[in-house]
Design a protein around this motif. Structure first.
Motif, short mmCIF file in Angstrom:
data_model
loop_
_atom_site.label_atom_id
_atom_site.label_comp_id
_atom_site.label_asym_id
_atom_site.label_seq_id
_atom_site.Cartn_x
_atom_site.Cartn_y
_atom_site.Cartn_z
N THR A 194 -18.39 16.68 25.52
CA THR A 194 -19.07 16.58 24.16
C THR A 194 -19.08 17.71 23.35
O THR A 194 -18.87 17.72 22.09
CB THR A 194 -20.43 16.19 24.36
N LEU A 195 -19.22 18.86 24.01
CA LEU A 195 -19.39 20.17 23.34
C LEU A 195 -18.10 20.52 22.20
O LEU A 195 -18.36 21.03 21.01
CB LEU A 195 -19.67 21.19 24.17
N PRO A 196 -16.96 20.40 22.76
CA PRO A 196 -15.85 20.55 21.89
C PRO A 196 -15.78 19.65 20.68
O PRO A 196 -15.44 20.29 19.49
CB PRO A 196 -14.56 20.53 22.65
N VAL A 197 -16.41 18.55 20.88
CA VAL A 197 -16.53 17.48 19.60
C VAL A 197 -17.65 18.16 18.77
O VAL A 197 -17.41 18.08 17.56
CB VAL A 197 -16.81 16.18 20.21
N TRP A 198 -18.57 18.54 18.96
CA TRP A 198 -19.69 19.20 18.38
C TRP A 198 -19.22 20.30 17.42
O TRP A 198 -19.50 20.50 16.49
CB TRP A 198 -21.01 19.45 19.33
N PHE A 199 -18.66 21.23 18.14
CA PHE A 199 -17.97 22.35 17.69
C PHE A 199 -17.06 21.94 16.49
O PHE A 199 -17.12 22.42 15.52
CB PHE A 199 -17.51 23.32 18.64
N GLU A 200 -16.27 20.88 16.75
CA GLU A 200 -15.52 20.64 15.76
C GLU A 200 -16.16 20.19 14.71
O GLU A 200 -15.51 20.33 13.61
CB GLU A 200 -14.40 19.65 16.48
N ALA A 201 -17.15 19.13 14.80
CA ALA A 201 -17.66 18.53 13.87
C ALA A 201 -18.44 19.63 13.07
O ALA A 201 -18.65 19.56 11.77
CB ALA A 201 -19.05 17.77 14.34
N ALA A 202 -19.01 20.72 13.51
CA ALA A 202 -19.57 21.92 12.64
C ALA A 202 -18.53 22.65 11.68
O ALA A 202 -18.88 23.29 11.11
CB ALA A 202 -20.17 22.82 13.65
N ARG A 203 -17.23 22.42 11.96
CA ARG A 203 -16.24 23.00 11.28
C ARG A 203 -15.84 22.47 9.98
O ARG A 203 -15.03 23.01 9.06
CB ARG A 203 -14.88 23.12 12.06
N GLU A 204 -16.38 21.40 9.61
CA GLU A 204 -16.06 20.47 8.54
C GLU A 204 -16.05 21.39 7.23
O GLU A 204 -15.21 21.11 6.65
CB GLU A 204 -17.05 19.43 8.39
N PRO A 205 -17.11 22.07 7.02
CA PRO A 205 -17.21 22.85 5.80
C PRO A 205 -15.88 23.72 5.55
O PRO A 205 -15.26 24.08 4.46
CB PRO A 205 -18.30 23.84 5.80
N ILE A 206 -15.33 24.29 6.77
CA ILE A 206 -14.20 25.12 6.69
C ILE A 206 -12.84 24.12 6.50
O ILE A 206 -12.03 24.65 5.76
CB ILE A 206 -13.96 25.91 8.16
N TYR A 207 -12.95 23.19 7.04
CA TYR A 207 -11.79 22.05 6.60
C TYR A 207 -11.52 21.95 5.25
O TYR A 207 -10.66 21.64 4.73
CB TYR A 207 -12.06 20.87 7.38
N CYS A 208 -12.96 21.43 4.49
CA CYS A 208 -12.91 21.45 3.06
C CYS A 208 -12.30 22.53 2.28
O CYS A 208 -11.80 22.23 1.21
CB CYS A 208 -14.27 20.90 2.68
N LEU A 209 -12.35 23.80 2.68
CA LEU A 209 -11.70 24.73 2.34
C LEU A 209 -10.40 24.83 1.79
O LEU A 209 -9.63 24.99 0.97
CB LEU A 209 -12.03 25.97 2.78
N PHE A 210 -9.78 24.25 2.87
CA PHE A 210 -8.07 24.15 3.07
C PHE A 210 -7.66 22.69 2.61
O PHE A 210 -6.65 22.53 2.33
CB PHE A 210 -7.73 24.57 4.47
N ASN A 211 -8.73 21.84 2.62
CA ASN A 211 -8.36 20.48 2.21
C ASN A 211 -9.37 19.79 1.52
O ASN A 211 -9.92 18.89 2.02
CB ASN A 211 -8.04 19.56 3.71
N PRO A 212 -9.82 20.13 0.28
CA PRO A 212 -10.74 19.57 -0.33
C PRO A 212 -10.95 18.29 -0.61
O PRO A 212 -11.93 17.80 -0.69
CB PRO A 212 -10.61 20.47 -1.88
N THR A 213 -9.53 17.48 -0.50
CA THR A 213 -9.66 16.17 -0.82
C THR A 213 -10.14 15.30 0.33
O THR A 213 -10.49 14.15 0.23
CB THR A 213 -8.09 15.59 -1.40
N GLY A 214 -9.91 15.89 1.53
CA GLY A 214 -10.08 15.19 2.55
C GLY A 214 -9.11 14.29 3.02
O GLY A 214 -9.33 13.38 4.14
N ASP A 215 -8.10 14.14 2.55
CA ASP A 215 -7.17 13.34 2.87
C ASP A 215 -6.26 13.62 3.94
O ASP A 215 -5.85 14.82 4.17
CB ASP A 215 -5.93 13.14 1.57
N MET A 216 -6.32 12.98 5.43
CA MET A 216 -5.94 13.44 6.48
C MET A 216 -4.53 13.62 6.62
O MET A 216 -3.74 14.22 7.43
CB MET A 216 -6.29 12.56 7.59
N ARG A 217 -3.54 12.76 5.74
CA ARG A 217 -2.35 13.04 5.52
C ARG A 217 -1.78 14.26 4.98
O ARG A 217 -0.57 14.75 5.34
CB ARG A 217 -1.73 11.86 4.50
N THR A 218 -2.83 15.08 4.46
CA THR A 218 -2.38 16.63 3.91
C THR A 218 -3.11 17.46 4.60
O THR A 218 -3.16 18.52 4.09
CB THR A 218 -2.57 16.53 2.36
#
Length: 139
Positions: A23-47
């Motif tokens: 579970t812990l890798p999943v929780w760590f990954e969930a906490a990275r969402e604000p960082i993902y938004c920096l690189f992909n502001p639209t949230g479109d997984m295709r990009t």
């Protein structure tokens, strides 16, 4: 530092009564969402332009259902096209796990890494892991 609070679920609890180590890798990954938004502001997984190339988790204490956890995420290193995150997980004020994850900013169309923009780099710098200077190394 980015901070994310997670409420452990019953389904994440294993037969020994604590949260499963998967579970812990999943929780760590969930906490990275604000960082993902920096690189992909639209949230479109295709990009989605990031590839995880390395990840590790050190398990320090058991974590239990029914008690929220806090994940703290810092940027440890920023390269030309990659960055490394350092993460800690706390429950009831105690450090229970820590880890690192390295990502590459990737152009799927051209199948190669791409340089992190100055705008994103500036935002990552805001969340930089503080450098700890030991007393013995001070002049």
């Amino acid at each position: 530092m980015y901070t994310t609070v997670i409420q452990p679920r019953m389904s994440e609890t294993n037969g020994t009564g604590h949260i499963s180590n998967t579970t812990l890798p999943v929780w760590f990954e969930a906490a990275r969402e604000p960082i993902y938004c920096l690189f992909n502001p639209t949230g479109d997984m295709r990009t989605f332009p990031l590839i995880i190339v390395s990840m590790n988790v050190d398990f320090l204490r058991q974590i239990y259902f029914g008690r929220e956890v806090e994940v703290r995420t810092w940027v440890e290193h920023i390269g030309n096209s990659s960055f490394t995150l350092y993460e800690e997980l706390y429950q009831e004020g105690q450090l229970c796990a820590k880890g690192r994850a390295t990502y590459v900013y990737f152009d799927y169309e051209n199948q190669k890494s791409q340089q992190i923009s100055q705008e994103v780099r500036r935002e990552l710098e805001v969340h930089r892991l503080p450098t700890i200077v030991e007393e013995s190394s001070r002049g």
